[in-house]
Design an enzyme around this catalytic site. Structure first.
Site, PDB file in Angstrom:
ATOM      1  N   GLN A  35     -43.941 -25.132 -36.747  1.00  0.00           N
ATOM      2  CA  GLN A  35     -42.722 -24.483 -37.225  1.00  0.00           C
ATOM      3  C   GLN A  35     -41.515 -25.058 -36.495  1.00  0.00           C
ATOM      4  OE1 GLN A  35     -42.798 -20.203 -37.275  1.00  0.00           O
ATOM      5  NE2 GLN A  35     -40.626 -20.022 -37.744  1.00  0.00           N
ATOM      6  N   ASP A  36     -40.491 -25.431 -37.278  1.00  0.00           N
ATOM      7  CA  ASP A  36     -39.243 -25.965 -36.716  1.00  0.00           C
ATOM      8  C   ASP A  36     -39.486 -27.238 -35.910  1.00  0.00           C
ATOM      9  OD1 ASP A  36     -38.249 -23.687 -37.843  1.00  0.00           O
ATOM     10  OD2 ASP A  36     -37.178 -22.997 -36.080  1.00  0.00           O
ATOM     11  N   TRP A  94     -31.193 -21.292 -45.057  1.00  0.00           N
ATOM     12  CA  TRP A  94     -31.016 -20.679 -43.745  1.00  0.00           C
ATOM     13  C   TRP A  94     -29.612 -20.083 -43.609  1.00  0.00           C
ATOM     14  CZ3 TRP A  94     -30.297 -23.678 -38.548  1.00  0.00           C
ATOM     15  CH2 TRP A  94     -30.383 -22.773 -37.477  1.00  0.00           C
ATOM     16  N   ASP A 108     -40.105 -24.638 -42.165  1.00  0.00           N
ATOM     17  CA  ASP A 108     -38.786 -25.152 -41.792  1.00  0.00           C
ATOM     18  C   ASP A 108     -38.933 -26.419 -40.952  1.00  0.00           C
ATOM     19  OD1 ASP A 108     -37.972 -22.837 -43.060  1.00  0.00           O
ATOM     20  OD2 ASP A 108     -37.527 -21.759 -41.203  1.00  0.00           O
ATOM     21  N   ARG A 114     -35.422 -23.772 -48.151  1.00  0.00           N
ATOM     22  CA  ARG A 114     -34.921 -22.408 -48.305  1.00  0.00           C
ATOM     23  C   ARG A 114     -33.588 -22.287 -47.572  1.00  0.00           C
ATOM     24  NH1 ARG A 114     -38.192 -18.178 -44.417  1.00  0.00           N
ATOM     25  NH2 ARG A 114     -38.295 -19.446 -42.513  1.00  0.00           N
ATOM     26  N   GLN A 148     -41.320 -20.750 -33.598  1.00  0.00           N
ATOM     27  CA  GLN A 148     -40.467 -21.932 -33.536  1.00  0.00           C
ATOM     28  C   GLN A 148     -40.789 -22.748 -32.276  1.00  0.00           C
ATOM     29  OE1 GLN A 148     -39.511 -18.758 -33.943  1.00  0.00           O
ATOM     30  NE2 GLN A 148     -37.701 -18.575 -35.253  1.00  0.00           N
TER      31      GLN A 148
END
Length: 518
Positions: free
Chosen positions: A333-334, A425, A355, A423, A311
């Protein structure tokens, strides 16, 4: 800042609060009232000794928010006592996040309890949603760094449950799901002119330039100066062309900041913090914003940590009533942490892998392009991970009239990686795609289970309406109870800018071009 928050706490006033006209029930039994909430036990424990003879919905709501404030303050004090007990950097980092998030929670509850604040019940639901999200984010950071046991003492006092109870009560008081009450204007007519202006030069309060031609060479210095301004009017910072390597935090005491660049390819703020390097997702942000009313235009926020560092947030926003116009948001990511509150993104380019957009704001993306990058070997790409943890939170991600495309580094290996729309969380994750172009990279199943489990498959709300392109066919989509192939335009319209964030009442004032309905 923490000391300021403590001094600002306003204790309960039994004057006008949620709704001035709630009807009185014949029951004065606190058990009867508390049994209507998601968490009756803490409700009875904390309210029971303090209730009075006649009680109605409004009075019950007042007491519930007050006891939530009391327990949040107790948790904040417990967190302060942990400071000298930190034994390593992981504990220090996680605790610092939690202190900041609890400060922000106290501020949100204080906005509701303060008797002279003008707001409506949708405002209340937004601020309660934010308060609960902040506590969840504190816990998430502790889990990321493996220090949950150290921080557990501040999480055992029922503050989260009491806020959830307050959400349920206020949701009942609203009585409707289309928020057509009048909202305060997010942005003044002066701000509208600034957004419409072809050049911020001459309009800005301060100019930042790496070459020394402005007031400051760094954005951080300009923000320090902005914090010392008199009053709370819009403060415009023009950031000239250049790459600015700095991590920036716009705190909750710094409202109404506008940052204007020279173009998303010209003005870039960059950093490289990541969970892989020992920070939390919250604190990894290159730019983190908690002050309300933030506006950004023609600028890029970037995190260069790369996919191997897990992340790594480029932009985190917990700014209520914020606008991002013609911005770039780049990471892996993130990438974009839509932490909380009400947010609007227009004509933005967002890059990432896993994500890409995550968090628990009420966030609308309009005419944006999401570029999916190449992840690490064996990884799947996921565009959204929405974090709605309570069914009464008025939050979600709405992607409208936008595009989902493969970034240049993914195109040559497109068949080697799967890409999903989202998705879950959290338990009540909510995401919709409306009239958006979905390119061939989107997997036919559309949506991905969390860690390949059956978590939340019947409680999510994942909807698609009127999308087009080779990845838009819904015949092969997941068969979860929470997936919706939306065919009714009335259902889809709940997630437009006009309804989901009541945009018709404030977006015209921003000067940002928008579509209010489907």
């Amino acid at each position: 800042m923490a000391r300021k928050i403590q001094l600002l706490v306003i204790f309960l006033s039994f004057t006008s609060f949620f709704s001035p006209t709630s009807s009185i029930t014949s029951s004065n039994d606190i058990d009867w009232w508390c049994n209507r909430t998601p968490y009756p036990k803490p409700c009875k424990y904390y309210i029971g000794p303090n209730h009075f003879a006649l009680i109605n919905n409004t009075e019950f709501g007042k007491m519930m928010v007050q006891v939530a404030m009391d327990q949040t303050l107790n948790a904040w004090r417990d967190a302060k006592q942990l400071i000298p007990k930190c034994q390593d950097e992981r504990e220090n980092v996680a605790l610092a996040d939690c202190l900041s998030l609890y400060d922000h929670t106290i501020l949100q509850l204080n906005r509701i309890l303060k008797p002279d604040t003008k707001y409506n019940q949708f405002d209340t639901q937004t601020w309660l949603s934010t308060a609960l999200t902040n506590l969840d984010t504190c816990r998430a950071g502790a889990v990321e760094l493996g220090v949950l046991d150290f921080l557990m003492p501040i999480m055992l006092n029922n503050a989260s449950e009491l806020i959830s109870d307050s959400l349920a009560i206020n949701d009942g008081l609203q009585g409707q799901k289309h928020y057509n009450e009048r909202f305060p204007s997010w942005v003044s007519s002066h701000d509208r002119k600034l957004l419409q202006s072809s050049s911020p030069v001459g309009k800005a309060n301060l100019v930042v330039a790496r070459d020394g031609s402005g007031h400051f060479r760094t954005i951080r210095e300009a923000l320090v100066a902005a914090a010392n301004r008199s009053g709370n009017r819009r403060f415009v910072i023009h950031v000239k062309t250049g790459v600015y390597s700095e991590n920036i935090e716009i705190g909750m005491d710094l409202d109404n900041i506008m940052v204007v660049g020279d173009g998303l390819k010209e003005t870039i703020i960059t950093g490289s913090r990541s969970v892989g390097s020992g920070t939390t997702s919250f604190n990894s942000a290159t730019v983190g914003i908690m002050g309300n009313g933030f506006i950004a235009r023609d600028i890029t926020f970037r995190n260069t940590a790369g996919p191997q560092n897990y992340q790594a947030v480029a932009l985190r926003s917990g700014s209520d009533q914020s606008v991002f116009y013609r911005c770039g948001i780049q990471g892996y990511q993130d990438t974009l942490f839509v932490l909380s509150q009400r947010q609007f993104y227009k004509q933005c380019n967002i890059y990432g892998t896993i994500d890409i957009i995550f968090g628990n704001a009420a966030a609308v993306f309009q005419s944006c392009t999401i570029y999916v990058r190449r992840p690490l070997h064996g990884q799947d790409n996921v565009i959204t991970a929405q974090g709605r943890a309570d069914p009464n939170q008025n939050t979600g991600i709405s992607i409208h009239n936008s595009r989902v495309m493969a970034a240049p580094d993914l195109k040559p290996v497109l068949n080697s990686f799967k890409t999903y729309l989202g998705r879950p969380w959290q338990q009540y994750s909510r995401t919709v795609y409306l009239k958006t172009f979905l390119d061939a990279l989107v997997d036919p199943a559309g949506w991905l289970a969390w860690e390949y489990t059956d978590f939340a498959l019947d409680t999510v709300y994942y909807g698609e309406y009127g999308n087009y392109g080779p990845g838009s066919l819904t015949s092969g989509r997941v068969k979860w109870p929470g997936f919706r192939h939306i065919t009714d335009p009335k259902e889809a319209s709940m997630f437009t800018a006009g309804n989901f964030i009541a945009g018709r009442l404030w977006l015209p004032a921003t000067g940002v071009p928008f579509t209010m309905s489907l």
